[in-house]
Design an enzyme around this catalytic site. Structure first.
Site, PDB file in Angstrom:
ATOM      1  N   MET A 268      -8.375   3.502   9.052  1.00 12.19           N
ATOM      2  CA  MET A 268      -7.604   2.330   8.607  1.00 12.19           C
ATOM      3  C   MET A 268      -6.792   1.737   9.747  1.00 12.19           C
ATOM      4  SD  MET A 268      -6.325   2.909   4.717  1.00 12.19           S
ATOM      5  CE  MET A 268      -7.417   2.476   3.369  1.00 12.19           C
TER       6      MET A 268
ATOM      7  N   GLY B 187       5.709  -2.371   3.490  1.00  8.21           N
ATOM      8  CA  GLY B 187       5.277  -2.891   4.783  1.00  8.21           C
ATOM      9  C   GLY B 187       5.709  -4.337   4.987  1.00  8.21           C
ATOM     10  N   ASP B 188       5.021  -5.036   5.878  1.00  9.20           N
ATOM     11  CA  ASP B 188       5.492  -6.377   6.248  1.00  9.20           C
ATOM     12  C   ASP B 188       5.464  -7.384   5.095  1.00  9.20           C
ATOM     13  OD1 ASP B 188       2.756  -6.314   6.310  1.00  9.20           O
ATOM     14  OD2 ASP B 188       2.540  -7.322   8.242  1.00  9.20           O
TER      15      ASP B 188
ATOM     16  N   THR C 268       4.269   2.495   5.594  1.00 10.73           N
ATOM     17  CA  THR C 268       2.857   2.110   5.700  1.00 10.73           C
ATOM     18  C   THR C 268       2.200   3.039   6.716  1.00 10.73           C
ATOM     19  OG1 THR C 268       1.329   0.471   6.634  1.00 10.73           O
ATOM     20  CG2 THR C 268       3.606   0.238   7.276  1.00 10.73           C
ATOM     21  N   ILE C 269       0.965   3.414   6.453  1.00 13.24           N
ATOM     22  CA  ILE C 269       0.313   4.318   7.405  1.00 13.24           C
ATOM     23  C   ILE C 269      -0.061   3.602   8.705  1.00 13.24           C
ATOM     24  CG2 ILE C 269      -0.580   5.833   5.591  1.00 13.24           C
ATOM     25  CD1 ILE C 269      -3.411   4.638   6.260  1.00 13.24           C
ATOM     26  N   ASP C 270      -0.057   2.255   8.667  1.00  9.97           N
ATOM     27  CA  ASP C 270      -0.567   1.492   9.823  1.00  9.97           C
ATOM     28  C   ASP C 270       0.337   1.524  11.053  1.00  9.97           C
ATOM     29  OD1 ASP C 270      -2.620   0.847   8.172  1.00  9.97           O
ATOM     30  OD2 ASP C 270      -2.167  -1.286   8.016  1.00  9.97           O
TER      31      ASP C 270
ATOM     32  N   ARG D  54      -5.478  -2.336   9.456  1.00 12.27           N
ATOM     33  CA  ARG D  54      -6.020  -3.669   9.187  1.00 12.27           C
ATOM     34  C   ARG D  54      -5.974  -4.568  10.422  1.00 12.27           C
ATOM     35  NH1 ARG D  54      -3.600  -5.290   3.804  1.00 12.27           N
ATOM     36  NH2 ARG D  54      -1.784  -4.727   5.029  1.00 12.27           N
TER      37      ARG D  54
ATOM     38  N   GLU E 241     -10.554  -0.315  11.423  1.00  9.18           N
ATOM     39  CA  GLU E 241     -11.205  -1.258  10.496  1.00  9.18           C
ATOM     40  C   GLU E 241     -11.019  -2.703  10.936  1.00  9.18           C
ATOM     41  OE1 GLU E 241      -9.548  -1.455   6.539  1.00  9.18           O
ATOM     42  OE2 GLU E 241      -7.571  -0.999   7.304  1.00  9.18           O
TER      43      GLU E 241
ATOM     44  N   ARG F 246       1.043  -5.089  -5.126  1.00  8.68           N
ATOM     45  CA  ARG F 246       1.236  -6.272  -4.278  1.00  8.68           C
ATOM     46  C   ARG F 246       1.413  -7.436  -5.246  1.00  8.68           C
ATOM     47  NH1 ARG F 246      -3.040  -3.661  -0.721  1.00  8.68           N
ATOM     48  NH2 ARG F 246      -1.851  -2.936   1.070  1.00  8.68           N
TER      49      ARG F 246
ATOM     50  N   ASP G 130       2.599  -0.615  11.870  1.00 13.70           N
ATOM     51  CA  ASP G 130       2.528  -1.947  12.476  1.00 13.70           C
ATOM     52  C   ASP G 130       3.821  -2.743  12.301  1.00 13.70           C
ATOM     53  OD1 ASP G 130       2.257  -2.177   9.753  1.00 13.70           O
ATOM     54  OD2 ASP G 130       0.647  -3.649   9.816  1.00 13.70           O
TER      55      ASP G 130
ATOM     56  N   SER H 229     -23.614  15.359  21.596  1.00 17.73           N
ATOM     57  CA  SER H 229     -23.123  14.665  20.388  1.00 17.73           C
ATOM     58  C   SER H 229     -21.895  13.845  20.784  1.00 17.73           C
ATOM     59  CB  SER H 229     -22.741  15.670  19.308  1.00 17.73           C
ATOM     60  OG  SER H 229     -21.646  16.454  19.734  1.00 17.73           O
TER      61      SER H 229
ATOM     62  N   ARG I  15      13.549   9.759  -3.144  1.00 18.92           N
ATOM     63  CA  ARG I  15      14.462  10.899  -3.380  1.00 18.92           C
ATOM     64  C   ARG I  15      15.724  10.776  -2.520  1.00 18.92           C
ATOM     65  NH1 ARG I  15      14.848  15.690  -0.372  1.00 18.92           N
ATOM     66  NH2 ARG I  15      15.267  17.630  -1.507  1.00 18.92           N
TER      67      ARG I  15
ATOM     68  N   GLY J 214       0.833  -1.209   0.000  1.00 18.30           N
ATOM     69  CA  GLY J 214       0.000   0.000   0.000  1.00 18.30           C
ATOM     70  C   GLY J 214       0.864   1.254   0.000  1.00 18.30           C
TER      71      GLY J 214
ATOM     72  N   ARG K  27      19.468  10.320  -3.998  1.00 15.28           N
ATOM     73  CA  ARG K  27      20.485  11.365  -3.756  1.00 15.28           C
ATOM     74  C   ARG K  27      21.641  10.845  -2.898  1.00 15.28           C
ATOM     75  NH1 ARG K  27      17.142  17.004  -4.075  1.00 15.28           N
ATOM     76  NH2 ARG K  27      16.585  16.645  -6.266  1.00 15.28           N
TER      77      ARG K  27
END
Ligand code: F6P
Length: 328
Positions: free
Chosen positions: A174, A106-107, A130-132, A176, A227, A76, A134, A220, A25, A15, A29
């Site tokens: 997100m 990622g992994d 990865t944004i996770d 997972r 997720e 992937r 993890d 509220s 970059r 991902g 460099r």
């Protein structure tokens, strides 16, 4: 003595995550700085198998530090999971005299890199993207910080509607298998409850918490749901459950989805990407292989790929407590 490395290839896999371009970059460099030829591989491992790579110089990566996604594209790859696919990738690398590989991913991507290294003794170095967040061996993966800021921005906006209409919002973020995004953004966004895979708090606790907040005068509420949460209901079923079992709630669901993976990387991710790129290339040049670079105690450190993949990142229990106290 390991063979001297003279040509390095870099690819992005799995991902996408904000900061991947900045990491490419940095790799390119750093290679230029050390007079090492650098190849950019397109479409992750697919590009290795297809021979889809080209030389990148310092100027090829201008104007990308602030761009989300990855200009090398990502995939992937199923073919790389096969011995034949990996053999083809190896043959292409050898044909081009490439002798080191930096994998940003990622992994799943690291598992591929590790197997590739074991089969062909080909020098590999991982950069966790990865944004996770993890992956063991770094307090921050590339893209995590940017995703947190993106999510908090979205929660703030949704809160405007939640409070204007006295609504209860379930917001899915997100993650997972892990709740790092949920936990951090839940605290930063002032959530009532945060549901994460690491902790099965159960529906009773959610009901109690909503009752308590109503009694305390809240009109509220926001509940953040990772997720991968294991409460046994998806976010739409959660809404149905509240509709059916609790009176007086006007419930809405918002699934943030892939917008969390996009956008310009934060300052933190740009600096992290730059540091990781330098460390990855220089480690390969020093003869290190089969490691991942990561941020530990504010320093760039190496962690064996195997440990990075197999380890499980732990949720910060202090954050859980802080979140509980804040929703009083
Ligand atoms: O691993 C990163 C991640 O964004 C997860 O949080 C999410 O579950 C998954 O990727 C989504 O993958 P895809 O883009 O293939 O749907």
């Amino acid at each position: 003595m390991p063979k001297k490395i003279e040509k390095i290839a870099v690819l992005t896999s799995g991902g996408d995550a904000p900061g991947m371009n900045a990491a490419i970059r940095a790799v390119v460099r750093t290679c230029a700085y050390h007079n090492v030829e650098c190849y950019g591989v397109y479409q992750g491992y697919e590009g290795l198998i297809e021979g889809d790579f080209e030389i990148l110089n310092a100027r090829s990566v201008k104007g990308i530090i602030n761009k989300g996604g990855t200009f090398l594209k990502s995939a992937r790859s199923q073919k790389f999971r096969t011995k034949e696919g990996r053999q083809q990738a190896y043959d292409n690398l050898i044909k081009a005299n490439i002798d080191g590989l930096v994998v940003i991913g990622g992994d799943g991507s690291f598992t591929g890199a590790m197997i590739f290294n074991q089969e062909f003794e080909f020098p590999v170095m991982g950069i966790p993207g990865t944004i996770d967040n993890d992956i063991v061996g770094t307090t921050h993966t590339l893209g995590f910080d940017t995703a947190l800021n993106t999510v908090v921005d979205a929660i703030d906006k949704i809160r405007d509607t939640a409070s204007s209409h006295n609504r209860l919002f379930f917001i899915e973020v997100m993650g997972r298998d892990v709740g790092h995004i949920a936990l951090n953004t839940g605290i930063a966004g002032g959530a009532e409850e945060i549901l994460i895979p690491e902790e099965d708090l159960g529906l009773d606790r959610l009901v109690d918490s909503l009752n308590r907040s109503r009694k305390s005068g809240k009109s509220s509420s926001i509940v953040i749901v990772a997720e991968g949460d294991k409460i046994g209901k998806n976010i739409f079923e959660l809404k149905d459950f509240i509709d059916e079992n609790m009176e007086g709630y006007d419930v809405r669901v918002s699934v943030l989805g892939h917008m969390q993976r996009g956008g310009a990387p934060s300052c933190f991710d740009r600096v992290l990407a730059s540091r990781m790129g330098v460390k990855a290339v220089e480690s390969l040049l020093e003869g290190e292989t089969n490691y991942m670079v990561g941020l530990i105690n504010s320093k760039m450190e190496l962690t064996p790929l195997e440990k990075a993949i197999k380890g499980k990142t732990k949720i910060n229990l202090e954050l859980l407590r802080v979140s509980d106290i804040m929703s009083t």
